[in-house]
Design a protein around this motif. Structure first.
Motif, mmCIF file in Angstrom:
data_model
loop_
_atom_site.group_PDB
_atom_site.id
_atom_site.type_symbol
_atom_site.label_atom_id
_atom_site.label_comp_id
_atom_site.label_asym_id
_atom_site.label_seq_id
_atom_site.Cartn_x
_atom_site.Cartn_y
_atom_site.Cartn_z
ATOM 1 N N ILE A 109 0.837 -1.203 0.000
ATOM 2 C CA ILE A 109 0.000 0.000 0.000
ATOM 3 C C ILE A 109 0.869 1.249 0.000
ATOM 4 N N THR A 110 1.929 1.240 0.769
ATOM 5 C CA THR A 110 2.843 2.380 0.798
ATOM 6 C C THR A 110 3.386 2.683 -0.597
ATOM 7 N N GLU A 111 3.756 1.653 -1.338
ATOM 8 C CA GLU A 111 4.259 1.828 -2.713
ATOM 9 C C GLU A 111 3.167 2.373 -3.633
ATOM 10 N N LEU A 112 1.958 1.866 -3.496
ATOM 11 C CA LEU A 112 0.854 2.337 -4.348
ATOM 12 C C LEU A 112 0.507 3.793 -4.036
ATOM 13 N N VAL A 113 0.515 4.144 -2.768
ATOM 14 C CA VAL A 113 0.248 5.532 -2.382
ATOM 15 C C VAL A 113 1.335 6.445 -2.944
ATOM 16 N N GLN A 114 2.586 6.002 -2.894
ATOM 17 C CA GLN A 114 3.678 6.808 -3.452
ATOM 18 C C GLN A 114 3.513 6.979 -4.956
ATOM 19 N N TRP A 115 3.101 5.922 -5.646
ATOM 20 C CA TRP A 115 2.844 6.019 -7.090
ATOM 21 C C TRP A 115 1.782 7.088 -7.355
ATOM 22 N N ALA A 116 0.711 7.078 -6.553
ATOM 23 C CA ALA A 116 -0.354 8.073 -6.720
ATOM 24 C C ALA A 116 0.198 9.478 -6.495
ATOM 25 N N LYS A 117 0.956 9.671 -5.432
ATOM 26 C CA LYS A 117 1.534 10.989 -5.149
ATOM 27 C C LYS A 117 2.466 11.430 -6.274
ATOM 28 N N HIS A 122 -3.543 12.978 -4.419
ATOM 29 C CA HIS A 122 -3.361 12.994 -2.966
ATOM 30 C C HIS A 122 -4.576 12.470 -2.201
ATOM 31 N N GLU A 123 -5.619 12.126 -2.896
ATOM 32 C CA GLU A 123 -6.791 11.482 -2.289
ATOM 33 C C GLU A 123 -6.704 10.002 -2.643
ATOM 34 N N ILE A 124 -6.663 9.151 -1.632
ATOM 35 C CA ILE A 124 -6.553 7.707 -1.830
ATOM 36 C C ILE A 124 -7.779 7.054 -1.202
ATOM 37 N N GLN A 125 -8.429 6.181 -1.949
ATOM 38 C CA GLN A 125 -9.623 5.510 -1.447
ATOM 39 C C GLN A 125 -9.507 4.010 -1.671
#
Length: 153
Positions: A109-117, A122-125
């Motif tokens: 999840i940390t990697e996926l959130v970083q990809w999004a950023k 910056h909104e993750i659901q």
């Protein structure tokens, strides 16, 4: 106990068979929370399409040269009344049973959130069944907060 050694990388279409097995693992895990699911066989995701899209990132977790987990982030357009024009939706979160509890889902999840950023999102659901207490606990530990609760009759 020493931390487990793993790598997280992009999925490739050659891994589709294993990823489809993971998808069935997700479905079987969620069945007790979702009595309204049709009987097997069912499919949640178009995994190949997600791998090929520019607005999605499918990642896998590898331990000892074996795939043990998966997840994706997909950029979606927000409702017009929301603050953020786009958000990243996380799905297909799966870790094989024998590797659960090793922090792999959190790392994924940390990697996926970083990809999004990295894509200025910056909104993750994500969606989680209200009765899936272990998943809610894991996501809360990563900073997710409950939002709208969908109800059905």
């Amino acid at each position: 106990m020493a931390p487990i050694k793993y790598t997280i990388r992009e999925a490739i279409t050659d891994e589709l068979k294993t990823l489809q097995e993971f998808e069935q693992g997700v479905i079987q895990y969620e069945r007790p929370f979702a009595p309204n699911l049709r009987e097997d066989p069912i499919v949640y995701y178009d995994i190949q399409n997600l791998i090929e899209r520019d607005d999605a990132q499918v990642l896998v977790v590898v331990v000892d040269n074996k795939l043990v987990g998966s997840g994706y982030a997909l950029i979606k357009k927000s409702a017009p009344y929301k603050n953020h024009e786009y958000f990243a939706y996380l799905g297909f979160m799966y870790i094989v049973p024998e590797q659960r509890g090793n922090g792999l889902n959190g790392a994924l999840i940390t990697e996926l959130v970083q990809w999004a950023k990295d894509h200025d999102i910056h909104e993750i659901q994500l969606d989680v069944y209200a009765e899936n207490k272990s998943a809610i606990k894991a996501y809360t530990k990563l900073g997710f907060k409950p939002d709208l609760l969908k109800m059905r009759l």
